[in-house]
Structures are given as structure tokens and as C-alpha cells.
Design an enzyme around this catalytic site. Structure first.
Site, short mmCIF file in Angstrom:
data_model
loop_
_atom_site.label_atom_id
_atom_site.label_comp_id
_atom_site.label_asym_id
_atom_site.label_seq_id
_atom_site.Cartn_x
_atom_site.Cartn_y
_atom_site.Cartn_z
N ARG A 88 11.15 5.70 4.23
CA ARG A 88 11.40 7.13 4.14
C ARG A 88 11.94 7.70 5.45
O ARG A 88 12.76 8.63 5.43
CB ARG A 88 10.11 7.85 3.73
CG ARG A 88 9.71 7.60 2.28
CD ARG A 88 8.29 8.05 1.99
NE ARG A 88 8.10 9.45 2.34
CZ ARG A 88 6.92 10.02 2.50
NH1 ARG A 88 5.80 9.30 2.36
NH2 ARG A 88 6.82 11.29 2.81
N ARG A 103 0.85 -1.19 0.00
CA ARG A 103 0.00 0.00 0.00
C ARG A 103 0.89 1.24 0.00
O ARG A 103 1.11 1.88 1.03
CB ARG A 103 -0.91 -0.02 1.22
CG ARG A 103 -1.88 -1.19 1.23
CD ARG A 103 -2.71 -1.20 2.50
NE ARG A 103 -3.65 -2.32 2.53
CZ ARG A 103 -4.45 -2.59 3.55
NH1 ARG A 103 -4.43 -1.82 4.63
NH2 ARG A 103 -5.27 -3.63 3.51
N ASP A 162 2.42 4.92 -0.30
CA ASP A 162 1.90 6.22 0.14
C ASP A 162 1.70 7.17 -1.03
O ASP A 162 2.14 6.91 -2.15
CB ASP A 162 2.88 6.87 1.13
CG ASP A 162 2.91 6.18 2.47
OD1 ASP A 162 1.94 5.49 2.81
OD2 ASP A 162 3.92 6.33 3.18
#
Length: 247
Positions: free
Chosen positions: A197, A50, A52
């Protein structure tokens, strides 16, 4: 109903992430709309990751069940109905009905791209993070090795993460420089929300010389989100590959 496994590439810039959201443009939403036009009714497209908002993919995997059995035409038909979205189905193949794009996956591989130069980006705009200050890739790689293994990754876990546990196993996290391009490549069975990230942003702080290499281990062991460095922007992140057990 035949089940199809899709290999998908997309530029995540225009989308609010993978997951379908009412009233918003998402990758899953665009794929499901295309599949519905292809199959003549609602189709659920289930993805392996999923991603971002703004995150890209060169190797996303998804599955869907169609009423019609047309194995040689699914990819081309999906791509026809996806235009002009920056999404492409690279391959579609029939799989067993117990195959699940998300739950059958054994590993996920991500790549993050940093362009380390003072000049603005042109060709790489929107698909890389420009960092103008000099980065020492060797130090970032050394720091990344302190995070490899099974750990509580609370420090690198987004506050809105819905995973049941912050404990994950990071199989590898490599950092290498190619001219002014620095690539962060990592693999794990699964990741928590914004883990990659968050780690990249912290490693860049080490690469800038703002913290020593050992700082990566210190903030990991602190298990406090407040200790994380700035989160890297979504532009440079790619879901590169998803692995499945053979057979």
C-alpha cells in the site's frame, strides 16, 4: 492429528485484519470459531499472510489440525459454520504435518485495484480505490521497475512493523491499465507491514504527475519513512496467491 491446508477467499471490509484480536472481529477469529464448532474444541488456524484491516483475499492459505479425519467434508463443513461471514473455504486438503502455511511459503502475490474515474464507485465500492485525477499508468510502471530487486524498504515500511529487517526482495511490480481500471501486481517471498500500500500510494503520486519517475528510486534510497507518499487505502488490496515448493 491430521493437518489440513485451506484455500480461503474473503472480503476484508468487516474485519480488523487477519490476526486474532480480543474483542474484535477478525478473519482468523471467524475461521477458528467455525473450526471449533466443526471439531468440538479449540482449533488454531494459521495463515500465510497477516492481511491488514480491510484487505481482501482471493487466495489466502492457512493450515489447521483437527481431531477428526474427514478430508471430503472439511470445506463444506467450514463454510456451513462460517455463514453469514463473507469468508469461504474454496478447498481443503490433507497435508503432511510439517507443512506450515506461513513458514513453508516461497512467494506471495498481491494485486491492488485502482478505478481511475471521476464518478463514484458502485459495484467496486469497498474493493477498489477511486482516484478521480488522471493517472498515467506507463509512468507508474516505469517507476515501479526502479523498486524491483533486493533493497532496504524502510521508506515503505510502516512505523509499527515488527519485521526483523526492512530488507526485502521484490520479484516484480507491474502496473497496467484496462479502461478505467488500473491494476498493480507484485510478488515477493515476503513483505513488510503495509509495503504494498505504501508503494502504490507513492506510485500514484508519480502517475498524477506530482513527481518524476526517478523520484521512486530517490525515496527508496533515502530509507526514510517520512519520504513515502500517502499510503493507499486498504480497500483495493487483495492477497491473490501463495506459492509453495512442489512435493
Amino acid at each position: 492429528m491430521p493437518r489440513y491446508k485451506l484455500l480461503i477467499e474473503y472480503n476484508g471490509g468487516p474485519y480488523q485484519g487477519w490476526m486474532r484480536l480480543p474483542g474484535l472481529q477478525t478473519v482468523q477469529g471467524a475461521l477458528e470459531a467455525a473450526a471449533a464448532r466443526l471439531d468440538g474444541g479449540p482449533v488454531e488456524v494459521v495463515g500465510a499472510g497477516r492481511t491488514d484491516a480491510g484487505v481482501h483475499a482471493t487466495g489466502q492459505i492457512a493450515h489447521m489440525d483437527l481431531r477428526q479425519d474427514r478430508p471430503n467434508k472439511v470445506a463444506d463443513a467450514m463454510n456451513f459454520h462460517l455463514r453469514p461471514h463473507p469468508i469461504a473455504v474454496l478447498k481443503a486438503e490433507r497435508v503432511e504435518e510439517d507443512f506450515h502455511a506461513r513458514f513453508s511459503a516461497t512467494a506471495r502475490h498481491y494485486r491492488y485495484v485502482v478505478i481511475n474515474r471521476r464518478a463514484d464507485l458502485t459495484i467496486d465500492r469497498g474493493i477498489a480505490w477511486r482516484v478521480p485525477s488522471k493517472l498515467i499508468a506507463e509512468k507508474m510502471h516505469e517507476a515501479a521497475q526502479l523498486l524491483v530487486g533486493t533493497h532496504d524498504f524502510t521508506t515503505f515500511r510502516d512505523t509499527e512493523c515488527q519485521a526483523l529487517s526492512p530488507v526485502k526482495t521484490l520479484s516484480r511490480f507491474d502496473v497496467a491499465r484496462y479502461g478505467d481500471r488500473i491494476e498493480f501486481t507484485c510478488s515477493a517471498p515476503s513483505f513488510i507491514h503495509r509495503q504494498v500500500r505504501s508503494i502504490v500510494g507513492s506510485l500514484v503520486e508519480v502517475g498524477r504527475g506530482r513527481h518524476p519517475v526517478k523520484w521512486a528510486r530517490e525515496i527508496l534510497e533515502a530509507a526514510e519513512r517520512a519520504r513515502c507518499g500517502p499510503v493507499a487505502p486498504s480497500d483495493g488490496l487483495f492477497l491473490e496467491r501463495v506459492d509453495y515448493a512442489p512435493g
